[in-house]
Structures are given as structure tokens and as C-alpha cells.
Design a protein around this motif. Structure first.
Motif, short mmCIF file in Angstrom:
data_model
loop_
_atom_site.label_atom_id
_atom_site.label_comp_id
_atom_site.label_asym_id
_atom_site.label_seq_id
_atom_site.Cartn_x
_atom_site.Cartn_y
_atom_site.Cartn_z
N ILE A 100 0.83 -1.21 0.00
CA ILE A 100 0.00 0.00 0.00
C ILE A 100 0.86 1.26 0.00
O ILE A 100 1.98 1.28 0.52
CB ILE A 100 -0.97 0.03 1.19
CG1 ILE A 100 -0.23 0.07 2.53
CG2 ILE A 100 -1.92 -1.13 1.15
CD1 ILE A 100 -1.16 0.22 3.71
N THR A 101 0.32 2.31 -0.59
CA THR A 101 1.05 3.57 -0.71
C THR A 101 0.44 4.71 0.12
O THR A 101 1.04 5.77 0.23
CB THR A 101 1.10 4.01 -2.18
OG1 THR A 101 -0.24 4.17 -2.68
CG2 THR A 101 1.83 2.98 -3.03
N THR A 102 -0.77 4.51 0.64
CA THR A 102 -1.35 5.53 1.53
C THR A 102 -0.38 5.78 2.68
O THR A 102 0.08 4.84 3.33
CB THR A 102 -2.71 5.06 2.06
OG1 THR A 102 -3.59 4.88 0.98
CG2 THR A 102 -3.30 6.07 3.03
N SER A 103 -0.06 7.04 2.92
CA SER A 103 1.00 7.37 3.89
C SER A 103 0.44 8.02 5.14
O SER A 103 -0.56 8.74 5.12
CB SER A 103 2.02 8.32 3.25
OG SER A 103 1.42 9.57 2.93
N LEU A 104 1.12 7.76 6.24
CA LEU A 104 0.81 8.37 7.53
C LEU A 104 2.09 9.03 8.04
O LEU A 104 3.04 8.34 8.42
CB LEU A 104 0.32 7.31 8.52
CG LEU A 104 -0.18 7.81 9.87
CD1 LEU A 104 -1.51 8.55 9.69
CD2 LEU A 104 -0.37 6.66 10.84
N GLU A 105 2.13 10.34 7.97
CA GLU A 105 3.33 11.11 8.32
C GLU A 105 3.17 11.64 9.75
O GLU A 105 2.36 12.53 10.02
CB GLU A 105 3.50 12.29 7.37
CG GLU A 105 4.72 13.13 7.63
CD GLU A 105 6.01 12.46 7.19
OE1 GLU A 105 7.04 12.69 7.85
OE2 GLU A 105 5.98 11.71 6.18
N PRO A 106 3.93 11.10 10.72
CA PRO A 106 3.79 11.55 12.11
C PRO A 106 4.21 13.02 12.27
O PRO A 106 5.12 13.51 11.59
CB PRO A 106 4.74 10.64 12.88
CG PRO A 106 4.94 9.45 12.00
CD PRO A 106 4.88 9.98 10.60
N GLY A 107 3.50 13.71 13.15
CA GLY A 107 3.83 15.09 13.49
C GLY A 107 3.79 15.27 14.99
O GLY A 107 3.52 14.33 15.74
N GLU A 108 4.03 16.48 15.44
CA GLU A 108 4.07 16.73 16.88
C GLU A 108 2.70 16.53 17.52
O GLU A 108 2.59 15.91 18.58
CB GLU A 108 4.57 18.16 17.14
CG GLU A 108 6.05 18.35 16.83
CD GLU A 108 6.53 19.72 17.27
OE1 GLU A 108 5.76 20.42 17.96
OE2 GLU A 108 7.66 20.07 16.91
N ASP A 109 1.67 17.07 16.90
CA ASP A 109 0.33 17.01 17.49
C ASP A 109 -0.58 15.99 16.81
O ASP A 109 -1.53 15.51 17.41
CB ASP A 109 -0.34 18.39 17.43
CG ASP A 109 0.45 19.43 18.19
OD1 ASP A 109 0.94 19.11 19.28
OD2 ASP A 109 0.57 20.55 17.67
N ALA A 110 -0.31 15.69 15.55
CA ALA A 110 -1.15 14.77 14.80
C ALA A 110 -0.36 14.22 13.62
O ALA A 110 0.62 14.83 13.17
CB ALA A 110 -2.41 15.47 14.29
N ALA A 111 -0.75 13.06 13.15
CA ALA A 111 -0.18 12.49 11.94
C ALA A 111 -1.03 12.92 10.75
O ALA A 111 -2.22 13.20 10.88
CB ALA A 111 -0.12 10.98 12.03
N ILE A 112 -0.40 12.98 9.58
CA ILE A 112 -1.09 13.42 8.36
C ILE A 112 -1.28 12.23 7.44
O ILE A 112 -0.31 11.54 7.07
CB ILE A 112 -0.32 14.54 7.64
CG1 ILE A 112 -0.07 15.70 8.61
CG2 ILE A 112 -1.08 15.00 6.41
CD1 ILE A 112 -1.33 16.33 9.16
N LEU A 113 -2.53 12.00 7.04
CA LEU A 113 -2.90 10.84 6.23
C LEU A 113 -3.19 11.28 4.81
O LEU A 113 -4.01 12.17 4.57
CB LEU A 113 -4.14 10.17 6.85
CG LEU A 113 -4.63 8.86 6.28
CD1 LEU A 113 -3.59 7.75 6.46
CD2 LEU A 113 -5.94 8.47 6.97
N ASP A 114 -2.52 10.64 3.83
CA ASP A 114 -2.72 10.96 2.42
C ASP A 114 -2.81 9.66 1.62
O ASP A 114 -2.03 8.73 1.84
CB ASP A 114 -1.57 11.78 1.87
CG ASP A 114 -1.58 13.22 2.36
OD1 ASP A 114 -2.44 13.99 1.92
OD2 ASP A 114 -0.71 13.56 3.21
#
Length: 380
Positions: A140-154
Motif C-alpha cells: 500500500i502507498t497511503t502514507s501516515l506522516e507523524p507530526g508533533e500534534d497529529a499524523a497526516i494521512l494521504d
């Protein structure tokens, strides 16, 4: 069969009759699956809930049969799909996400979810499949990019049941801060989150399932960082598939039995007997194989091999029944008997659920080589 099994199948048959009444109207767009579900007694919305959480248990003859084990769920789904496979998938309790949600949600989240289910028809989705990637969790290529307050889902998910009508669901994504099997993890996504959109796909069959494409454009996921991969990921996806594969086999069998019984009712005595001789034994044998696969899963012995054999056998039988129905009813069968045409399309759609027949054969072969598949001829 136990008394609970018989009661559960009787409940399924009653509901299947109601689903059948709406089958062609939903298939041909004159009625929505959501309207059909909302018209049912609320007890049917909650069939899959844990007995200790279900405020609306369904009773029949003074009994409250559970629907928690794989064997119970396969029995219910076979009966429902004798009515309509698409509408069976539109029932709120049929989503694959239920298993993961119980594993991952907090007690407070589960309480809110179950309260909502008891109050009104409530759908969820299980979003793994992607364009060009299929249901290969490792690709799968859907990504979850961790951040300080929330992760970003694309990413983009496709062929997701209930996607356009669910209020939330589990999305499988690749955590960019992790590696190996823990890089792939499911996260809970709300359908009203900014950046989330869903569109219904036009399908030939299984119209009631509302297969959808889901787009995730910068969706924020609170507290979904590197350490939150948990027990799921690839292993969770495979466990979910193995658990639900006998249920998909039961769906195919139910749709096939619908064809069988319909044709049986249309034929004259002599040709009816030939029809019964050709298929009745195989239906019983396939039902037994599905029950064996489900029992193995409930006992913690499910490795995927028997489940794959059950799904493959059921789909093959249903496909043969649909083809034989046209031969038995004549060259105009699809025009004169629109349910036959609809069921054939539904059965072809079930073929793609939980992996195509080629994938099931690979799993069966691996189990056979490893000595885990004691069922002679299961891979035919």
C-alpha cells in the motif's frame, strides 16, 4: 446444528425474505439500501454487537442467539445472501472494521460507538484496497506522516464497502517513521474530518454494498505516531481476512442457493429432479467446508488454508449455478428472470472479495505443502 444455530438461521431467513422484496428495486436504483435498512426493526442493526453491550438483543421463541463467533456469522450471512448479497453487506453489522475497532478503540470510544449503533443505522468501513495495488497490504502507498500534534494521512482507497455512508472507519496506511510489518497500521478516521471525501462507484452487482472510492488529502489523525502501530498492521489485516474469508464463502453459497432454489421452483418434475441430483449434494458439502473453516478459526486453528478452500469452493459452485440457471431456463433467462441476471453479477463481485480464486489457490497450495490442509480435493 445446535438450537442457537437453528434459531439464528431462522432469523436470517426471515430477514432474507424482507431483503428479497427490495432486491431489484435497490439493484435498479429505484430505492436506496439506506432506506431499506432504516425500515427494519432496530434489533437488526445491532445483530453483530457483543451481547454484553447490545441494548436491543434480537429474540425469537424466547431465545437470544449470539452472533459473535465466525461460525455464527457465516450461518447468518449465508441466509441473508439467499435474500440479497448487496443488502446483506449493507447491514450495519457486516463491516470488517468491527473486529479491529474492538481491538483498538478505547472503552469510551466503544461505548459511544455502540450507543450510536443502537440509536440509528450506523455504518463503518474497512479501507485497505488501493488502485493498482489491490488488497496487498504489504504494497500500500497511503502514507501516515507523524507530526508533533497529529499524523497526516494521504492516499486513495478504492472498492471500499459502505464508504459513502459510514461515519467512520479503519484506514490502513504506511507509517513513514516505522519499518517492516509495523510500518503498515490501521488508524481510525472520521468521515467528517477535513480532507476526507468518498464517492460511490458504479458497479454491475452488489449495488447495496455502496462500494466507494475514498480520498484522503491531508487528513489529521490525533495521536497516531510511530509508537502507535500496536498489534495490528500487516498481521491485523491478515487476521481480519482469515477471519472473514469463510463469511465471504458463505455469501457466495447463499447467493448460489438463491439461484438453485429459484430454478428448482421453475422446473417441471423430471428436470427438477435432475437439477437436484446435480447440485444438492455439492451445496451440502460446501456448507460443511465453510463450517469447518469457521470452526477452526473460532478454535484458534485458522491458518488461512481451509478458509481459502471454503471461499474458492463456494464461489466456484455459485458461478456454476448461475451459468447452469441460464441453460436450464432458456436463452432469454436473463431478460425473463431479472433476479438471475442480478445474482450472476453479485456472484462475480463476490469473487473479488478477500482475494480472487487464483490467490485462494496459492494459499491452499501453501497449506497443502506444509501439511496443514487435510481436505482431499479442496483445491480443485
Amino acid at each position: 446444528m445446535t438450537d442457537d444455530d437453528l434459531t439464528l438461521r431462522a432469523i436470517g431467513r426471515d430477514l432474507a425474505e424482507e431483503l428479497r422484496r427490495h432486491s431489484l428495486d435497490v439493484h435498479e436504483g429505484r430505492e436506496s439500501a439506506e432506506t431499506v435498512v432504516a425500515s427494519l426493526p432496530p434489533e437488526f442493526w445491532c445483530l453483530g454487537m457483543r451481547p454484553d453491550r447490545n441494548p436491543r438483543p434480537l429474540e425469537r421463541d424466547g431465545k437470544r442467539p449470539p452472533v459473535r463467533s465466525c461460525r455464527e456469522f457465516t450461518a447468518l450471512m449465508e441466509e441473508l445472501c439467499r435474500g440479497d448479497a448487496g443488502l446483506a453487506l449493507a447491514m450495519p453489522f457486516s463491516s470488517m472494521s468491527a473486529l479491529l475497532m474492538e481491538q483498538m478503540l478505547s472503552e469510551e470510544q466503544l461505548e459511544a460507538h455502540y450507543a450510536r449503533m443502537a440509536d440509528r443505522p450506523t455504518w463503518t468501513f474497512f479501507a485497505l484496497t488501493e488502485p493498482e495495488r489491490g488488497s496487498d497490504a504489504g504494497a500500500i502507498t497511503t502514507s501516515l506522516e507523524p507530526g508533533e500534534d497529529a499524523a497526516i494521512l494521504d492516499g486513495v482507497k478504492r472498492y471500499i464497502g459502505n464508504g459513502v455512508r459510514a461515519y467512520c472507519g479503519m484506514v490502513f496506511a504506511r507509517n513513514t517513521a516505522a519499518s517492516g510489518m509495523f510500518a503498515v497500521q490501521p488508524v481510525l478516521v472520521s468521515a467528517d474530518a477535513p480532507g476526507f471525501s468518498a464517492e460511490r462507484l458504479d458497479t454491475a452487482g452488489l449495488k447495496g454494498a455502496a462500494l466507494s472510492e475514498i480520498r484522503l488529502d491531508g487528513v489529521e489523525i490525533p495521536n497516531a505516531g510511530e509508537s502507535d502501530a500496536g498489534p495490528s498492521g500487516l498481521r491485523g489485516a491478515m487476521q481480519t481476512f482469515d477471519t472473514f474469508r469463510p463469511c465471504v464463502g458463505a455469501m457466495a453459497l447463499g447467493a448460489g442457493v438463491a439461484v438453485y432454489e429459484y430454478v428448482e421452483g421453475e422446473l417441471r418434475h423430471r428436470t427438477r429432479r435432475a437439477w437436484q441430483d446435480r447440485f444438492a449434494h455439492r451445496i451440502g458439502a460446501t456448507r460443511g467446508l465453510i463450517a469447518e473453516a469457521a470452526t477452526a478459526i473460532d478454535a484458534g486453528r485458522g491458518d488461512g488454508s481451509v478458509s481459502s478452500a471454503a471461499k474458492l469452493s463456494a464461489v466456484r459452485l455459485a458461478d456454476e449455478l448461475a451459468a447452469a440457471a441460464v441453460a436450464a431456463l432458456g436463452p432469454a433467462a436473463r431478460l425473463e428472470h431479472p433476479l438471475i441476471d442480478k445474482w450472476d453479477n453479485d456472484i462475480r463481485g463476490i469473487e473479488f472479495m478477500e482475494g480472487t480464486s487464483d490467490i485462494q489457490r496459492q494459499t491452499i497450495a501453501q497449506g497443502w505443502i506444509a501439511g496443514r490442509l487435510p481436505i482431499a480435493g479442496a483445491a480443485r
